[in-house]
Design a protein around this motif. Structure first.
Motif, short mmCIF file in Angstrom:
data_model
loop_
_atom_site.label_atom_id
_atom_site.label_comp_id
_atom_site.label_asym_id
_atom_site.label_seq_id
_atom_site.Cartn_x
_atom_site.Cartn_y
_atom_site.Cartn_z
N PRO A 127 7.64 -55.10 -5.75
CA PRO A 127 8.33 -56.39 -5.92
C PRO A 127 9.55 -56.24 -6.81
CG PRO A 127 6.31 -56.33 -7.22
CD PRO A 127 6.30 -55.10 -6.38
N SER A 179 13.67 -53.73 3.51
CA SER A 179 12.99 -54.57 2.52
C SER A 179 12.39 -55.77 3.24
CB SER A 179 14.00 -55.04 1.46
OG SER A 179 15.03 -55.78 2.07
N SER A 185 8.30 -62.53 -3.38
CA SER A 185 9.09 -61.43 -3.93
C SER A 185 9.75 -60.64 -2.81
CB SER A 185 8.23 -60.48 -4.77
OG SER A 185 7.72 -61.11 -5.91
N TYR A 187 10.34 -57.14 -1.53
CA TYR A 187 9.81 -55.79 -1.73
C TYR A 187 10.82 -54.77 -1.21
CZ TYR A 187 5.10 -57.06 -3.24
OH TYR A 187 4.02 -57.51 -3.97
#
Length: 215
Positions: A127, A179, A185, A187
């Motif tokens: 994260p 990502s 979040s 990542y």
């Protein structure tokens, strides 16, 4: 008779002159419009939230900005703890220190904290905002565009969820895998966030922890 001919000739030349002047003026207006349009596109290209980020760095291809994809030599092997900043064809998790998503400790200067990590395409994704905070970096997330900005000192990293393109100090650079947004979040590979902010990544098998060292 001659006066009539003269008048007609004068009228003809006046109409011709007016027509030519209008054509030149229109041509100038068209050129000006083209210049403005070109600058507008140039400004759009400078924005890191541009729409062509998605899939920008595809395997075995390179986009040189003119809309044409050119073949490139794939990198046959990458390292989960090094951001080589090259296009990678690696999709295996066999070299990772662990294979399942779980909580893992990251240690820096004798301080440690646990983070949920997800193996993907030979990389360990973490994260971004939480790891940035652990590293003493600033972070800002834009919900609508799913863009995460990270900065520490003079170093800056910008990542957009769903793409494999990052902006390192405003230079567009490929990441080894995409990502993604998960559990509030963004990542991204631990190699990317760590190396970009000035840290080397190592695995301590005895501690079952990731050790960061300043570069």
């Amino acid at each position: 008779m001659k006066s009539k001919i003269t008048k007609w000739m004068l009228a003809f030349f006046m109409l011709f002159f007016i027509f030519q002047t209008g054509t030149i003026a229109n041509a100038d207006d068209d050129d000006e419009g083209v210049r403005y349009e070109r600058h507008e596109h140039e400004d759009e290209d400078r924005e890191y939230e541009e729409d062509d980020d998605e899939g920008y760095y595809e395997e075995n291809t390179t986009n040189y900005g003119d809309g044409t994809m050119y073949e490139s030599t794939p990198v046959q092997s990458t390292f989960w703890n090094l951001w080589t900043r090259e296009i990678s064809s690696t999709t295996s998790n066999t070299e990772l220190p662990f294979q399942e998503a779980k909580e893992v400790s990251i240690e820096l200067n004798n301080t440690s904290e646990s983070f949920f990590m997800i193996p993907q395409n030979g990389q360990l994704l973490v994260p971004g905002e939480k790891v940035a905070k652990f590293l003493g970096a600033k972070s800002r997330y834009y919900q609508q565009s799913k863009i995460l900005e990270l900065s520490k000192g003079t170093e800056e990293l910008i990542v957009r969820a769903g793409t494999n393109a990052a902006y390192e100090n405003m230079v567009k650079t490929p990441m080894p895998t995409q990502s993604f947004y998960y559990e509030r979040s963004v990542y991204l590979p631990i190699s990317v966030i760590s190396n970009a902010l000035g840290y080397r990544v190592n695995w301590d098998a005895a501690k079952l922890a990731i050790i960061l060292q300043e570069i």
